[in-house]
Design a protein around this motif. Structure first.
Motif, mmCIF file in Angstrom:
data_model
loop_
_atom_site.group_PDB
_atom_site.id
_atom_site.type_symbol
_atom_site.label_atom_id
_atom_site.label_comp_id
_atom_site.label_asym_id
_atom_site.label_seq_id
_atom_site.Cartn_x
_atom_site.Cartn_y
_atom_site.Cartn_z
ATOM 1 N N LEU A 248 0.827 -1.300 -0.144
ATOM 2 C CA LEU A 248 0.004 -0.021 -0.010
ATOM 3 C C LEU A 248 0.855 1.330 0.054
ATOM 4 O O LEU A 248 0.548 2.134 -0.634
ATOM 5 C CB LEU A 248 -0.937 -0.271 1.388
ATOM 6 N N LEU A 249 2.101 1.346 0.852
ATOM 7 C CA LEU A 249 2.848 2.358 1.012
ATOM 8 C C LEU A 249 3.564 2.647 -0.257
ATOM 9 O O LEU A 249 3.708 3.693 -0.897
ATOM 10 C CB LEU A 249 3.683 2.170 2.033
ATOM 11 N N ALA A 250 3.943 1.565 -0.894
ATOM 12 C CA ALA A 250 4.838 1.418 -1.923
ATOM 13 C C ALA A 250 3.882 2.086 -3.278
ATOM 14 O O ALA A 250 4.395 2.933 -3.942
ATOM 15 C CB ALA A 250 5.308 0.187 -2.608
ATOM 16 N N GLY A 251 2.566 1.728 -3.319
ATOM 17 C CA GLY A 251 1.849 2.166 -4.325
ATOM 18 C C GLY A 251 1.777 3.597 -4.309
ATOM 19 O O GLY A 251 1.433 4.412 -5.092
ATOM 20 N N PHE A 252 1.303 4.068 -2.926
ATOM 21 C CA PHE A 252 0.979 5.247 -2.638
ATOM 22 C C PHE A 252 2.190 6.487 -2.939
ATOM 23 O O PHE A 252 1.992 7.222 -3.746
ATOM 24 C CB PHE A 252 0.819 5.380 -0.915
ATOM 25 N N CYS A 253 3.275 5.935 -2.789
ATOM 26 C CA CYS A 253 4.448 6.865 -2.950
ATOM 27 C C CYS A 253 4.958 6.857 -4.784
ATOM 28 O O CYS A 253 4.810 8.005 -5.217
ATOM 29 C CB CYS A 253 5.705 6.479 -2.356
ATOM 30 N N GLY A 254 4.334 5.631 -5.228
ATOM 31 C CA GLY A 254 4.503 5.353 -6.726
ATOM 32 C C GLY A 254 3.469 6.508 -7.393
ATOM 33 O O GLY A 254 4.270 6.913 -8.432
ATOM 34 N N GLU A 255 2.373 6.547 -6.786
ATOM 35 C CA GLU A 255 1.642 7.304 -7.566
ATOM 36 C C GLU A 255 1.677 8.711 -7.478
ATOM 37 O O GLU A 255 1.550 9.570 -8.537
ATOM 38 C CB GLU A 255 -0.112 7.082 -6.825
ATOM 39 N N PHE A 256 2.405 9.269 -6.298
ATOM 40 C CA PHE A 256 3.028 10.482 -6.196
ATOM 41 C C PHE A 256 3.830 11.016 -7.328
ATOM 42 O O PHE A 256 3.895 11.937 -7.882
ATOM 43 C CB PHE A 256 3.392 10.742 -4.764
#
Lengths: 380, 404
Positions: free
Chosen positions: A4-12
């Motif tokens: 979740l955290l990786a996806g969140f940062c990746g989206e930014f």
């Protein structure tokens, strides 16, 4: 959790790395905050310019003109010799109403006869016409009431208190609430801002496109859901500061009334942005390209504004249309934010809108999952 | 490839036209954006306003008197076609809550002892609180309530005068010493729906024209040789531009024609102007937004940016062109910006030549302004095309491509 955290940062990173998305989701939002309200900022439906044709030139006619000029709704900008000269002011767009006071206006009053005047108003602008004609009628009524009181006390020998009670036995006070100045910006801007948040966010997600699976091969449903949740959370996180800018900071700078609690506004916004993000992912999965998402959305702003129920009562729209409109998250959100922000409602007062937003959010979350997984099976 | 296939045909306008029509058929987005989608949006807008001016808007009543008189007053309010008494409340807090919940637009407070105070000449005050945050609705509701209560008061005043010993005809004349004869100009039916729809159709259409044009031209630019092929097929800049834009001009003219036929025909909007002048303005208006869209496509880095420019210019223009509120009441920036938008001038001509029914001479100045804006944008577009061509010829490998 780590995914979740990786996806969140990746989206930014994706948003900041994609020029189109960055322009739409950051630059355009900031430009609109300043640009969009410009035509409305000075607008107040007060002091509408009117022209007088005074054919009587008497003390009574001048007193009536003074009364109209002193009103909130109208301002006398010119005196014309005749009706056709006065009309030319209207045709040139310099004035929006004409008052004609005929000869013998004062003589008829003194003789105790009704002494009519005429008003012509440019009926092309709803609020302007209402303000000007309302000011003229009110001035004529209040001048007339004084004349009537005078006649009763002089001619019939009634004492002035009784005369007043005969002329105006049940006075009416009309109190405008929430937007006492009748400001156009207060009316349009907070609602339109919610719509701009939705439209730019949907376009931005459209430009970013559907999620591309990082790993080769089929993704599990859980993996897909986690990836989508991460993206949605990134969008909401990005847009919460914009919501504060649009609903708290800008209204303050524009001197618009803001009554409700900021916390309540943010609660509505969080739910709204969640629903919009899920709708955005659904559209991204359904539409062939980011450009097609933009083409579809850019023309919808104005119709959605009129569907909101703020400028036109939803009671007088076709039932089916106003029900369908509830599927667009901005519609319940516009109503909820304007009632909290400008009218001072609490979360309990807007609970029907919150329920609609929650249903929209759930439905679009599901739709985004389904559309994305169908898209993945068609073109892995 | 296309150049070689068509090699034997003489370059010219018809070649570009034929290519464009083929192209439009292949791209679903274009027929949707020129014909289907705008008509759908107009249908939705017509449905929103189809009932005419709003009627029976819900209001609440706080009756602290509960006498024959107060019940009569409530009946008079309910008899008005503009408002309907939807709720009864026991205190002002209850009324306020209904307003915050969006269930009523106003609360009428009839004070205790109203009937007694009226008969003893103590002039009790009735208070109307209305929601002015929703400006249009607030204006309708407050006037309807003011009128209904004013009529109720006139009835009481009449009775008091009769008691004074006045004869009924004299008393009737005495109630309004200065009657106002009100004449609405330009809008004899007082139906604002006509004004709204007459204004909304071009406001929505200019967005469609500008973004579709920006989209179509930027796709041309996206393929490395699109613009080159176009100018070769046309055998010059002018036929290439005309051939590229003309099919869209006709398509949008059809869309505007169909929606205006419905508006002025089926919906009964009064048309009292010169249709030839309006048609000329229609064409100039469509061409102007096509040129603006083309210019954005030639300036923008990519399709997304071209569409972004087109969106920022056209989407918020409803406020700037002074439809909902006259531009003379705005600050100087929105006034100047509004004057630079072709839609503002077109809107003036459109309202003058349909609803207002002014003599054509009043619209000629606006027509000249519209034509001037079109000329300026066309000039800018041609200059931009020439500078793009110069830049391309300056790059050796691309010049090579053109030759082969």
């Amino acid at each position: 959790m780590r995914a979740l955290l990786a996806g969140f940062c990746g989206e930014f990173k994706r948003i900041l790395g994609d020029e189109g998305a960055r322009t739409t989701m950051i630059a355009a939002v900031l430009i609109y905050a300043v640009f969009y309200p410009q035509p409305y900022l000075k607008e107040a439906v007060r002091k509408v310019p009117v022209v007088v044709v005074d054919q009587d030139h008497s003390t009574a006619s001048r007193e009536l003109i003074r009364r109209i000029d002193a009103s909130d709704g109208a301002a006398v900008i010119a005196a014309a010799q005749d009706l056709s000269t006065a009309r030319s002011h209207i045709l040139a767009g310099r004035a929006f109403a004409i008052i004609v006071i005929p000869t013998d206006f004062e003589r008829d009053i003194l003789a105790g006869r009704p002494s009519p005047i005429a008003a012509y108003g440019d009926a092309g602008y709803f609020l302007v016409y209402r303000a000007a004609v309302g000011a003229i009628s009110t001035a004529a009524r209040s001048a007339g009431a004084e004349i009537a009181i005078h006649r009763l006390s002089i001619q019939q020998g009634v004492d002035s208190a009784t005369a007043r009670a005969i002329v105006d036995p049940m006075p009416v006070t009309i109190v405008p609430l929430f937007n006492p100045q009748g400001g156009y910006a207060t009316y349009v801007v907070p609602t339109a801002f919610v719509l701009i948040l939705q439209q730019t966010l949907l376009m931005g997600i459209g430009i970013l496109g559907p999620a591309r699976p990082q790993t080769a091969g089929r993704q599990t449903l859980g993996g897909l859901a986690t990836g989508m949740l991460a993206r949605v959370l990134a969008f909401v996180t990005l847009y919460i500061p914009f919501a504060v800018l649009y609903l708290v900071i800008m209204p303050h700078l524009y001197h618009l009334p803001r009554l409700g609690a900021v916390g309540d506004l943010l609660m509505v916004m969080a739910l709204f942005l969640f629903a919009v993000s899920c709708l955005g992912l659904t559209l991204a999965a359904l539409m062939p390209s980011g450009e097609s998402v933009i083409l579809m959305l850019v023309v919808l702003g104005l119709p959605l504004f009129f569907l909101s129920g703020v400028s036109w009562p939803s009671e007088s729209m076709p039932k089916l249309l106003s029900m369908l409109a509830q599927c667009i998250p901005a519609i319940p959100a516009m109503n909820a934010t304007v009632r909290i922000g400008q009218m001072g409602a609490s979360l309990a007062d807007v609970s029907p809108e919150l329920r609609t937003l929650a249903i929209d959010a759930g439905a679009y979350a599901l739709a985004a999952l389904i559309c994305q997984s169908v898209r993945d099976t068609i073109e892995p | 490839m296309k150049v070689s296939r068509q090699g034997s045909v003489r370059p010219g306008l018809s070649l570009v036209l034929r290519r464009e029509l083929r192209w439009m058929r292949r791209r679903l987005a274009i027929p949707i954006m020129t014909l289907g989608f705008p008509l759908l949006v107009f249908a939705v807008l017509a449905a929103v306003f189809n009932t005419g001016l709003p009627t029976h808007l819900p209001v609440a009543v706080l009756d602290q008197d509960r006498t024959t008189l107060s019940r009569q007053i409530i009946q008079m309010i309910d008899a008005s076609s503009d408002v309907a008494v939807a709720e009864r409340v026991d205190d002002l807090a209850g009324g306020r809550r209904l307003m915050l919940e969006g269930r009523v637009y106003a609360v009428v407070m009839i004070p205790a002892n109203l009937e007694r105070d009226v008969t003893t000449g103590r002039r009790p005050t009735t208070v109307v609180f209305y929601n002015n945050e929703f400006l249009t609705i607030g204006s309708l509701v407050s006037r309807a309530l003011g009128d209904a209560l004013g009529t109720a008061e006139a009835g009481i005043a009449m009775a008091a005068r009769l008691k004074q010993g006045e004869s009924p005809p004299i008393a009737l004349l005495e109630i309004t010493p200065i009657p106002v004869q009100i004449n609405p100009l330009f809008n004899p039916t007082m139906n604002y729906i006509y004004f709204l729809l007459v204004a909304l159709i071009p406001t929505v259409l200019q967005i469609f024209i500008c973004v579709t044009s920006a989209y179509s031209v930027s796709l041309e630019r996206r393929s490395t040789l699109g613009l080159v092929i176009l100018s070769h097929l046309g055998g010059g800049l002018a036929p290439a531009i005309i051939g590229k834009l003309l099919p869209y001009t006709l398509a949008f003219l059809i869309t505007l024609g169909v929606s205006d036929a419905v508006l002025f025909g089926a919906l009964g909007t009064p048309f009292r102007g010169d249709w030839r002048l309006l048609l000329l303005a229609d064409v100039l208006f469509i061409l102007a937004y096509q040129m603006i869209g083309a210019l954005f496509a030639l300036i923008g880095r990519d399709t997304v940016q071209a569409l972004g420019f087109a969106g920022i210019l056209t989407a918020p223009s409803f406020g700037f062109i002074g439809v909902s509120f006259p531009s003379m009441a705005m600050g100087s920036f929105p006034q100047v910006w509004g004057d630079l938008l072709p839609a503002g001038w077109y809107m003036q001509i459109r309202i003058e030549q349909t609803l207002k029914g002014l003599a054509p001479v009043y619209s000629l100045g606006h027509l000249a302004a519209l034509a001037t804006l079109l000329a300026v944008v066309t000039l800018l577009t041609v200059l931009r095309l020439l500078s793009l061509r110069r830049a391309r010829l300056a790059t050796p490998e691309q010049a090579q491509e053109v030759v082969t």
